[in-house]
Design an enzyme around this catalytic site. Structure first.
Site, PDB file in Angstrom:
ATOM      1  N   GLY A  33       0.837  -1.201   0.000  1.00 14.11           N
ATOM      2  CA  GLY A  33       0.000   0.000   0.000  1.00 14.11           C
ATOM      3  C   GLY A  33       0.867   1.244   0.000  1.00 14.11           C
ATOM      4  N   GLU A 109      -0.603 -10.498   3.907  1.00 13.30           N
ATOM      5  CA  GLU A 109      -0.360  -9.554   5.016  1.00 13.30           C
ATOM      6  C   GLU A 109      -0.656 -10.204   6.362  1.00 13.30           C
ATOM      7  OE1 GLU A 109      -1.201  -5.305   2.763  1.00 13.30           O
ATOM      8  OE2 GLU A 109      -2.867  -6.337   3.696  1.00 13.30           O
TER       9      GLU A 109
HETATM   10  C1  5RP Z   1      -3.367  -3.610   1.386  1.00 13.71           C
HETATM   11  C2  5RP Z   1      -3.589  -3.031   2.732  1.00 13.71           C
HETATM   12  C3  5RP Z   1      -3.042  -1.682   2.989  1.00 13.71           C
HETATM   13  O1  5RP Z   1      -2.183  -1.729   4.084  1.00 13.71           O
HETATM   14  C4  5RP Z   1      -4.185  -0.763   3.289  1.00 13.71           C
HETATM   15  O2  5RP Z   1      -5.077  -0.800   2.187  1.00 13.71           O
HETATM   16  C5  5RP Z   1      -3.705   0.679   3.516  1.00 13.71           C
HETATM   17  O3  5RP Z   1      -3.229   1.200   2.312  1.00 13.71           O
HETATM   18  P1  5RP Z   1      -2.658   2.672   2.211  1.00 13.71           P
HETATM   19  O4  5RP Z   1      -1.428   2.724   3.056  1.00 13.71           O
HETATM   20  O5  5RP Z   1      -2.379   2.841   0.743  1.00 13.71           O
HETATM   21  O6  5RP Z   1      -3.713   3.608   2.694  1.00 13.71           O
HETATM   22  O7  5RP Z   1      -4.174  -3.612   3.604  1.00 13.71           O
HETATM   23  O8  5RP Z   1      -4.001  -4.850   1.256  1.00 13.71           O
END
Ligand code: 5RP
Length: 238
Positions: A33, A109
């Site tokens: 992300g 994750e």
């Molecule tokens: C990906 C995730 C990311 O950690 C979550 O979507 C946060 O993303 P960002 O840092 O772009 O806001 O879980 O699967």
């Protein structure tokens, strides 16, 4: 009101603070992300300055970025013992429970977070919520086989918990979005998830559900970038 540029700056500050927890010789779980991207970039700088670490990436995108930064990576089939994993989140509640999976990498994750001795979550202040749900749907990764039946059972569980809501099959470019493991994601939109632990357990018991984006009791440290500076919170227990 935080502008997108300010939010990006807060993510970067939180990511840089998190990298301060990484020690020489450690195995580091690398999230996915835009916030995790700042983590990888900050780690890359340290690696080029002499820090020796090995990374376990949670997506191909992160793996490519880490390689471009000179971070050595472990293979999927090595028995890694991760010292610290650092990742972003879509929502964080006051107990440091999370919704993750906005980027579709929730399965890897969660495997990496579960394998890590320490799980550090980095966010900008906008991700903090009094209760999970509402502004962000809960991503649920499901097997493609029988997904409509799985969807029905997810809805029944949500109704039984009194959450109701609606489920949308995640799409990309007009086609169902497929995760790196080849599964679909069902985004469950509910107003609030009052019992994330119970809900996670019940959803995970449905055949066809591969994993949910609820991360309950997994966060050790939350680092939030706010307009007033960096806030660090340690979980009371894990
Ligand atoms: C990906 C995730 C990311 O950690 C979550 O979507 C946060 O993303 P960002 O840092 O772009 O806001 O879980 O699967």
């Amino acid at each position: 009101m935080t502008t997108p540029q300010q939010a990006e700056q807060l993510k970067r500050q939180a990511a840089e603070a998190a990298v301060g927890y990484v020690r020489h010789g450690q195995i580091v779980g690398l999230g996915t992300g835009s916030t995790a991207r700042h983590v990888v970039l900050a780690l890359g700088e340290k690696v080029r300055a002499g820090l020796a670490i090995k990374g376990v990436p949670t997506s191909t995108e992160t793996a490519e970025l880490a390689k471009s930064q000179g971070i050595a990576l472990l293979n999927h089939d090595e028995a890694w013992q991760i010292d610290v994993a650092i990742d972003g989140a879509d929502q964080v509640d006051p107990q440091l429970n999370l919704i993750k999976g906005g980027g579709g990498a929730l399965l890897r994750e969660k495997i990496v977070a579960a394998a890590a001795r320490q799980f550090i979550v980095v966010v900008d202040a906008s991700k903090r919520v009094p209760v999970l749900g509402g502004t962000f749907p809960l991503p649920i990764e499901v097997a493609v086989f029988g997904w409509r039946s799985t969807e029905r059972q997810i809805q029944a569980v949500s109704d039984a918990f009194g959450y109701g809501g609606t489920i949308l099959l995640r799409e990309k470019g007009g086609q169902p979005f497929k995760t790196e493991a080849g599964h679909y994601i069902l985004d469950l939109h509910v107003a609030r998830i009052d019992d994330p632990a119970g809900f996670e357990a019940r959803l995970n018991a449905i055949p066809g559900v591969v994993e949910t984006g609820l991360f309950v009791g997994r966060t050790d440290i939350l680092i939030a970038g706010t307009q007033q500076g960096i806030e660090v919170r340690q979980a009371e227990r894990r």
